[in-house]
Design an enzyme around this catalytic site. Structure first.
Site, PDB file in Angstrom:
ATOM      1  N   ASP A  64      -8.135   4.021   0.841  1.00  0.00           N
ATOM      2  CA  ASP A  64      -7.207   4.388   1.911  1.00  0.00           C
ATOM      3  C   ASP A  64      -8.024   4.831   3.129  1.00  0.00           C
ATOM      4  O   ASP A  64      -8.755   5.818   3.056  1.00  0.00           O
ATOM      5  CB  ASP A  64      -6.339   5.550   1.395  1.00  0.00           C
ATOM      6  CG  ASP A  64      -5.310   5.995   2.405  1.00  0.00           C
ATOM      7  OD1 ASP A  64      -5.368   5.542   3.567  1.00  0.00           O
ATOM      8  OD2 ASP A  64      -4.445   6.797   2.031  1.00  0.00           O
ATOM      9  N   CYS A  92       0.866  -1.191   0.000  1.00  0.00           N
ATOM     10  CA  CYS A  92       0.000   0.000   0.000  1.00  0.00           C
ATOM     11  C   CYS A  92       0.898   1.234   0.000  1.00  0.00           C
ATOM     12  O   CYS A  92       2.052   1.154  -0.445  1.00  0.00           O
ATOM     13  CB  CYS A  92      -0.982  -0.021   1.167  1.00  0.00           C
ATOM     14  SG  CYS A  92      -0.231   0.008   2.805  1.00  0.00           S
ATOM     15  N   CYS A 134      -1.643   0.814   7.353  1.00  0.00           N
ATOM     16  CA  CYS A 134      -3.093   0.547   7.440  1.00  0.00           C
ATOM     17  C   CYS A 134      -3.488  -0.708   6.666  1.00  0.00           C
ATOM     18  O   CYS A 134      -3.795  -1.745   7.248  1.00  0.00           O
ATOM     19  CB  CYS A 134      -3.900   1.740   6.936  1.00  0.00           C
ATOM     20  SG  CYS A 134      -3.704   3.233   7.933  1.00  0.00           S
ATOM     21  N   ARG A 135      -3.500  -0.621   5.329  1.00  0.00           N
ATOM     22  CA  ARG A 135      -4.063  -1.707   4.523  1.00  0.00           C
ATOM     23  C   ARG A 135      -3.140  -2.919   4.385  1.00  0.00           C
ATOM     24  O   ARG A 135      -3.567  -4.059   4.592  1.00  0.00           O
ATOM     25  CB  ARG A 135      -4.434  -1.182   3.122  1.00  0.00           C
ATOM     26  CG  ARG A 135      -5.586  -0.215   3.135  1.00  0.00           C
ATOM     27  CD  ARG A 135      -5.692   0.572   1.836  1.00  0.00           C
ATOM     28  NE  ARG A 135      -4.584   1.500   1.676  1.00  0.00           N
ATOM     29  CZ  ARG A 135      -4.401   2.298   0.642  1.00  0.00           C
ATOM     30  NH1 ARG A 135      -5.256   2.248  -0.363  1.00  0.00           N
ATOM     31  NH2 ARG A 135      -3.382   3.125   0.597  1.00  0.00           N
ATOM     32  N   SER A 136      -1.886  -2.697   3.973  1.00  0.00           N
ATOM     33  CA  SER A 136      -1.049  -3.865   3.665  1.00  0.00           C
ATOM     34  C   SER A 136      -0.656  -4.709   4.883  1.00  0.00           C
ATOM     35  O   SER A 136      -0.578  -5.932   4.750  1.00  0.00           O
ATOM     36  CB  SER A 136       0.168  -3.483   2.814  1.00  0.00           C
ATOM     37  OG  SER A 136       1.028  -2.596   3.476  1.00  0.00           O
ATOM     38  N   ASN A 138       2.206   1.428   4.424  1.00  0.00           N
ATOM     39  CA  ASN A 138       2.505   0.155   5.108  1.00  0.00           C
ATOM     40  C   ASN A 138       2.153   0.207   6.595  1.00  0.00           C
ATOM     41  O   ASN A 138       2.787  -0.435   7.429  1.00  0.00           O
ATOM     42  CB  ASN A 138       3.981  -0.264   4.918  1.00  0.00           C
ATOM     43  CG  ASN A 138       4.283  -1.709   5.333  1.00  0.00           C
ATOM     44  OD1 ASN A 138       5.391  -2.022   5.758  1.00  0.00           O
ATOM     45  ND2 ASN A 138       3.328  -2.585   5.220  1.00  0.00           N
TER      46      ASN A 138
HETATM   47  P1  4NP Z   1      -1.870   2.811   4.027  1.00  0.00           P
HETATM   48  O1  4NP Z   1      -2.553   4.143   4.588  1.00  0.00           O
HETATM   49  O2  4NP Z   1      -1.284   3.144   2.694  1.00  0.00           O
HETATM   50  O3  4NP Z   1      -3.032   1.861   3.927  1.00  0.00           O
HETATM   51  O4  4NP Z   1      -0.841   2.384   5.055  1.00  0.00           O
HETATM   52  C1  4NP Z   1      -1.853   5.354   4.714  1.00  0.00           C
HETATM   53  C2  4NP Z   1      -1.081   5.579   5.816  1.00  0.00           C
HETATM   54  C3  4NP Z   1      -0.423   6.778   5.969  1.00  0.00           C
HETATM   55  C4  4NP Z   1      -0.534   7.744   4.990  1.00  0.00           C
HETATM   56  C5  4NP Z   1      -1.306   7.504   3.878  1.00  0.00           C
HETATM   57  C6  4NP Z   1      -1.952   6.303   3.727  1.00  0.00           C
HETATM   58  N1  4NP Z   1       0.115   8.989   5.156  1.00  0.00           N
HETATM   59  O5  4NP Z   1      -0.101   9.886   4.323  1.00  0.00           O
HETATM   60  O6  4NP Z   1       0.876   9.167   6.125  1.00  0.00           O
END
Ligand code: 4NP
Length: 151
Positions: free
Chosen positions: A122, A8, A13-15, A11
Site C-alpha cells: 500500500d 485494493c 492508489c493501486r487498483s 480504490n
Molecule cells: P489503495 O490505497 O488501497 O491502493 O487505494 C489506500 C488508499 C487510501 C487508504 C488506504 C489505502 N486510506 O486509508 O484512506
C-alpha cells in the site's frame, strides 16, 4: 467479452493504476476492465494524484476514474478478480457465495511469482518512490495477465 476487476482497499492508489495499465495492454472490443475498493472511504473520489502522475509518466490517463466499493454483485459481473494484497484478497473471499465466486479471486502478484502470495504494498502513506515501485510491479503482472487472457 472477458471482464476483469482489480481490487485494493481504497480504490484510489493501486487498483485504478492496475486498471489503467491492464486496459492499455488489451483490445477494447473484447475486454472490460474495472477496479473497486473493499473499503468505503473513497467512494466517488478521483485516483490519488500520485497514481495519476505515475500513470501519466507512462502515457496513461487514469484521471477520470472514480472510486467505488466492491460488492457481492461484482462476482456476477466479472470473470476474474485480482486482489492487490492478502488483506484485500481475504476481504473479497469473505463475500464469496460459492465455489464459483471463490474461483474468480486471485492475488495479482501470484501471476509473476506463483504461489508466493506477495503483496503489492500500500503506497498511500509513503512517498513517490512507492508509487514508482507499485507501477513496475503492476506493469509486470499485467503483461502476464494480458498474455494469458489473449492466448
Ligand atoms: P489503495 O490505497 O488501497 O491502493 O487505494 C489506500 C488508499 C487510501 C487508504 C488506504 C489505502 N486510506 O486509508 O484512506
Amino acid at each position: 467479452m472477458t471482464k476483469i476487476l482489480m481490487v485494493c482497499l481504497g480504490n484510489i492508489c493501486r487498483s485504478p493504476l492496475a486498471e489503467g495499465i491492464l486496459r492499455s495492454k488489451l483490445p477494447k472490443h473484447s475486454f472490460t476492465i474495472d477496479s473497486a475498493g473493499t473499503a468505503a472511504y473513497h467512494i466517488g473520489s478521483s485516483p490519488d494524484r500520485r497514481s495519476v502522475a505515475i500513470a501519466r509518466k507512462y502515457g496513461l490517463d487514469i484521471s477520470n476514474l472514480m472510486g467505488r466499493q466492491f460488492g457481492v454483485s461484482d462476482f456476477d459481473r466479472f470473470d476474474l478478480i485480482y486482489a492487490m494484497d492478502n488483506s484485500n484478497f481475504q476481504n473479497v473471499v469473505k463475500l464469496a457465495r460459492d465455489e464459483n465466486d471463490l474461483a474468480k479471486v486471485k492475488l495479482i502478484l501470484n501471476e509473476v511469482y506463483p504461489n508466493q502470495n506477495h503483496d503489492v504494498p500500500d503506497p498511500y502513506y509513503g512517498g513517490d518512490q512507492g508509487f514508482q515501485n507499485v507501477y513496475q510491479m503492476l506493469d509486470e503482472a499485467c503483461d502476464i495477465i494480458a498474455e494469458k487472457v489473449t492466448r
